[in-house]
Every structure is written in structure tokens, then in C-alpha cells.
Design a protein around this motif. Structure first.
Motif, mmCIF file in Angstrom:
data_model
loop_
_atom_site.group_PDB
_atom_site.id
_atom_site.type_symbol
_atom_site.label_atom_id
_atom_site.label_comp_id
_atom_site.label_asym_id
_atom_site.label_seq_id
_atom_site.Cartn_x
_atom_site.Cartn_y
_atom_site.Cartn_z
ATOM 1 N N THR A 34 97.329 -15.805 -52.449
ATOM 2 C CA THR A 34 96.327 -15.819 -51.383
ATOM 3 C C THR A 34 94.928 -15.594 -51.960
ATOM 4 O O THR A 34 93.960 -16.151 -51.441
ATOM 5 C CB THR A 34 96.626 -14.778 -50.285
ATOM 6 O OG1 THR A 34 96.785 -13.490 -50.860
ATOM 7 C CG2 THR A 34 97.849 -15.147 -49.505
ATOM 8 N N LEU A 37 93.897 -19.008 -53.094
ATOM 9 C CA LEU A 37 93.505 -19.819 -51.940
ATOM 10 C C LEU A 37 92.144 -19.411 -51.397
ATOM 11 O O LEU A 37 91.334 -20.258 -51.023
ATOM 12 C CB LEU A 37 94.558 -19.724 -50.834
ATOM 13 C CG LEU A 37 95.832 -20.519 -51.079
ATOM 14 C CD1 LEU A 37 96.897 -20.150 -50.049
ATOM 15 C CD2 LEU A 37 95.559 -22.009 -51.040
ATOM 16 N N GLN A 38 91.865 -18.119 -51.344
ATOM 17 C CA GLN A 38 90.575 -17.650 -50.848
ATOM 18 C C GLN A 38 89.441 -18.092 -51.764
ATOM 19 O O GLN A 38 88.345 -18.376 -51.302
ATOM 20 C CB GLN A 38 90.574 -16.129 -50.693
ATOM 21 C CG GLN A 38 91.371 -15.678 -49.504
ATOM 22 C CD GLN A 38 91.458 -14.177 -49.404
ATOM 23 O OE1 GLN A 38 91.765 -13.503 -50.381
ATOM 24 N NE2 GLN A 38 91.217 -13.646 -48.220
ATOM 25 N N THR A 39 89.701 -18.155 -53.055
ATOM 26 C CA THR A 39 88.695 -18.617 -53.996
ATOM 27 C C THR A 39 88.430 -20.112 -53.808
ATOM 28 O O THR A 39 87.278 -20.551 -53.791
ATOM 29 C CB THR A 39 89.149 -18.353 -55.451
ATOM 30 O OG1 THR A 39 89.350 -16.944 -55.606
ATOM 31 C CG2 THR A 39 88.113 -18.842 -56.447
ATOM 32 N N ASN A 40 89.498 -20.878 -53.644
ATOM 33 C CA ASN A 40 89.357 -22.329 -53.510
ATOM 34 C C ASN A 40 88.911 -22.771 -52.124
ATOM 35 O O ASN A 40 88.268 -23.803 -51.978
ATOM 36 C CB ASN A 40 90.683 -23.013 -53.848
ATOM 37 C CG ASN A 40 91.057 -22.843 -55.306
ATOM 38 O OD1 ASN A 40 90.206 -22.624 -56.157
ATOM 39 N ND2 ASN A 40 92.342 -22.921 -55.593
ATOM 40 N N PHE A 41 89.263 -22.009 -51.109
ATOM 41 C CA PHE A 41 88.930 -22.341 -49.724
ATOM 42 C C PHE A 41 88.347 -21.098 -49.062
ATOM 43 O O PHE A 41 89.088 -20.276 -48.510
ATOM 44 C CB PHE A 41 90.175 -22.810 -48.967
ATOM 45 C CG PHE A 41 90.887 -23.953 -49.630
ATOM 46 C CD1 PHE A 41 90.432 -25.258 -49.481
ATOM 47 C CD2 PHE A 41 92.009 -23.721 -50.420
ATOM 48 C CE1 PHE A 41 91.085 -26.308 -50.089
ATOM 49 C CE2 PHE A 41 92.663 -24.768 -51.033
ATOM 50 C CZ PHE A 41 92.203 -26.071 -50.872
ATOM 51 N N PRO A 42 87.018 -20.927 -49.101
ATOM 52 C CA PRO A 42 86.392 -19.692 -48.604
ATOM 53 C C PRO A 42 86.714 -19.349 -47.148
ATOM 54 O O PRO A 42 86.663 -18.188 -46.768
ATOM 55 C CB PRO A 42 84.897 -19.952 -48.778
ATOM 56 C CG PRO A 42 84.814 -21.008 -49.824
ATOM 57 C CD PRO A 42 86.049 -21.835 -49.684
ATOM 58 N N HIS A 43 87.094 -20.335 -46.342
ATOM 59 C CA HIS A 43 87.400 -20.056 -44.934
ATOM 60 C C HIS A 43 88.860 -19.664 -44.709
ATOM 61 O O HIS A 43 89.240 -19.357 -43.587
ATOM 62 C CB HIS A 43 87.046 -21.261 -44.060
ATOM 63 C CG HIS A 43 85.590 -21.581 -44.096
ATOM 64 N ND1 HIS A 43 84.630 -20.726 -43.599
ATOM 65 C CD2 HIS A 43 84.917 -22.635 -44.596
ATOM 66 C CE1 HIS A 43 83.430 -21.244 -43.786
ATOM 67 N NE2 HIS A 43 83.581 -22.411 -44.394
ATOM 68 N N PHE A 44 89.656 -19.683 -45.776
ATOM 69 C CA PHE A 44 91.058 -19.295 -45.662
ATOM 70 C C PHE A 44 91.142 -17.824 -45.315
ATOM 71 O O PHE A 44 90.496 -16.990 -45.935
ATOM 72 C CB PHE A 44 91.796 -19.573 -46.986
ATOM 73 C CG PHE A 44 93.228 -19.125 -46.988
ATOM 74 C CD1 PHE A 44 94.199 -19.894 -46.379
ATOM 75 C CD2 PHE A 44 93.598 -17.934 -47.588
ATOM 76 C CE1 PHE A 44 95.528 -19.493 -46.380
ATOM 77 C CE2 PHE A 44 94.924 -17.523 -47.593
ATOM 78 C CZ PHE A 44 95.882 -18.300 -46.988
ATOM 79 N N ARG A 45 91.933 -17.497 -44.305
ATOM 80 C CA ARG A 45 92.096 -16.102 -43.897
ATOM 81 C C ARG A 45 93.399 -15.565 -44.454
ATOM 82 O O ARG A 45 94.446 -16.187 -44.305
ATOM 83 C CB ARG A 45 92.072 -15.998 -42.376
ATOM 84 C CG ARG A 45 90.693 -16.440 -41.850
ATOM 85 C CD ARG A 45 90.540 -16.220 -40.394
ATOM 86 N NE ARG A 45 90.523 -14.778 -40.146
ATOM 87 C CZ ARG A 45 90.665 -14.248 -38.946
ATOM 88 N NH1 ARG A 45 90.838 -14.999 -37.902
ATOM 89 N NH2 ARG A 45 90.651 -12.939 -38.795
ATOM 90 N N GLN A 90 101.406 -24.717 -52.544
ATOM 91 C CA GLN A 90 100.720 -25.970 -52.857
ATOM 92 C C GLN A 90 100.552 -26.792 -51.583
ATOM 93 O O GLN A 90 101.461 -26.906 -50.771
ATOM 94 C CB GLN A 90 101.499 -26.796 -53.891
ATOM 95 C CG GLN A 90 101.332 -26.248 -55.289
ATOM 96 C CD GLN A 90 102.085 -27.091 -56.320
ATOM 97 O OE1 GLN A 90 102.843 -27.968 -55.976
ATOM 98 N NE2 GLN A 90 101.860 -26.771 -57.568
ATOM 99 N N LYS A 93 95.986 -25.479 -46.888
ATOM 100 C CA LYS A 93 94.520 -25.462 -46.770
ATOM 101 C C LYS A 93 94.108 -24.570 -45.618
ATOM 102 O O LYS A 93 94.815 -24.400 -44.683
ATOM 103 C CB LYS A 93 93.982 -26.867 -46.534
ATOM 104 C CG LYS A 93 94.184 -27.778 -47.721
ATOM 105 C CD LYS A 93 93.568 -29.110 -47.469
ATOM 106 C CE LYS A 93 93.831 -30.026 -48.653
ATOM 107 N NZ LYS A 93 93.265 -31.319 -48.475
#
Length: 93
Positions: A34, A37-45, A90, A93
Motif C-alpha cells: 500500500t 501504491l500511495q507513492t505511485n497514485f497519490p489519491h490512493f487511500r 498489480q 489503481k
């Protein structure tokens, strides 16, 4: 994440060292992936923040993790066995 609450509420008929190790590896893997994912997709909660969103659930999370940790003898290299590739996430998003 329901698993940690099941541990805290003693819903396992047989909780031993092997099951504890699998649970801890899953916790480590979820936390590490996670963060990726937060690094790659800043809006990921972070799902942990969404799931453990009450005082009771946060307490159950901590209590359940502590129960599992007590089953496992100390091993400095144990956490290195986690899946570092985040294969399970994988395409998320």
C-alpha cells in the motif's frame, strides 16, 4: 483485514506458529504494497485507514496483531520473506 479482527475475537479454533507467521507476512506485505501504491497514485487511500476507522476496530487491530506476534519466536530475518513484488496488487489503481 477482517482476519486480524477474527484473531482478536478468538474465532480461530487452532492458532499456532505457522498460521501466525502467514498472518504476519500478509500484514507486512499489505503495508509495504500500500505504501508503493500511495507513492505511485497519490489519491490512493490506504485500506487499513478505511477499515480500522473506529476506536474499537483500531484497538482490535492492535490486539489481534499482538496476539499473533506472541506466537512467533523472534527472528531478525523473518520479515524478509514477504512478497516484495506486490503481485497481489498489480493492476490496482
Amino acid at each position: 483485514m477482517q482476519l486480524v479482527i477474527d484473531v482478536e475475537q478468538n474465532r480461530f479454533s487452532h492458532l499456532d506458529e505457522d498460521i501466525g507467521k502467514k498472518i504476519i507476512l500478509d500484514f507486512v506485505n499489505i503495508s509495504m504494497c500500500t505504501r508503493v501504491l500511495q507513492t505511485n497514485f497519490p489519491h490512493f487511500r490506504n485500506p487499513k485507514l478505511l477499515y480500522f476507522n473506529t476506536l474499537e476496530r483500531a484497538f482490535a487491530n492492535r490486539t489481534g496483531q499482538n496476539k499473533v506476534h506472541r506466537l512467533i519466536p523472534w527472528d531478525d530475518d523473518f520479515h524478509l520473506a514477504a512478497d516484495k513484488d506486490c503481485v497481489a496488487l498489480q493492476g490496482v489503481k
